[in-house]
Scaffold this motif. Structure first.
Motif, mmCIF file in Angstrom:
data_model
loop_
_atom_site.group_PDB
_atom_site.id
_atom_site.type_symbol
_atom_site.label_atom_id
_atom_site.label_comp_id
_atom_site.label_asym_id
_atom_site.label_seq_id
_atom_site.Cartn_x
_atom_site.Cartn_y
_atom_site.Cartn_z
ATOM 1 N N ARG A 112 -11.574 -41.427 4.043
ATOM 2 C CA ARG A 112 -12.963 -42.080 5.063
ATOM 3 C C ARG A 112 -12.976 -43.452 4.592
ATOM 4 N N GLU A 125 -15.327 -32.571 1.010
ATOM 5 C CA GLU A 125 -15.795 -33.835 0.824
ATOM 6 C C GLU A 125 -16.888 -34.334 1.401
ATOM 7 N N ARG A 136 -20.037 -36.005 -1.459
ATOM 8 C CA ARG A 136 -20.134 -37.414 -1.079
ATOM 9 C C ARG A 136 -21.389 -37.849 -0.767
ATOM 10 N N HIS A 137 -22.178 -36.844 0.049
ATOM 11 C CA HIS A 137 -23.540 -37.458 0.624
ATOM 12 C C HIS A 137 -24.760 -35.694 0.565
#
Length: 152
Positions: free
Chosen positions: A8, A103, A107-108
């Motif tokens: 990322r 992923e 993360r969000h």
């Protein structure tokens, strides 16, 4: 699902080799394979809030997506927009899209998220809590669905 390392980075962190590999994958699939003739380089990649997620192998980027931030929610409270989800042809069927997508959601997932899914791939996004809304529509010559996921 394969064990893969997801990278990322923001625009400013990308190396020229990483950027080339990302853009090559996107153009190979979206322009050459799917014959999409709409603008690929839309200036959203280089925004400071855009995040690029990918899995690489010895041939370059094998799977990729980006997460955008929109200050104005375009649907309900969704400010995060997932897009440009793509897997290289020789690596399809291995679950790479699920790995890179997981992923991004990890993360969000605390934020509401939105995406515009090619209709055939919508079941993948449903596994991650995205639900279609509105009628199906044609975007870039392909059938799409808008999908929303509330924040956790």
């Amino acid at each position: 699902m394969p064990e893969c390392s997801v990278v990322r980075k923001s625009w400013g962190e990308l190396t020229t080799d990483e950027l080339y590999s990302i853009l090559k994958l996107r153009t190979d699939v979206f322009f050459v394979e799917q014959r999409i003739d709409e603008e690929e380089l839309d200036n959203r990649d280089q925004e400071p809030t855009t995040e690029h997620f990918w899995i690489a192998d010895d041939r370059g980027v094998a799977a990729y997506l980006r997460v955008l931030w929109d200050g104005e929610a375009s649907h309900r409270d969704a400010h995060r927009i997932v897009g440009r989800v793509v897997v290289r042809g020789d690596r399809r069927g291995e679950g790479l899209a699920q790995v890179v997508f997981a992923e991004a959601v990890e993360r969000h997932g605390h934020d509401a998220m939105l995406l515009h899914a090619q209709e055939y791939i919508a079941p993948l996004y449903s596994k991650f809590g995205f639900e279609p809304f509105g009628a199906a529509y044609v975007e870039a010559g392909l059938p799409h669905l808008s999908m929303y996921r509330p924040g956790a």
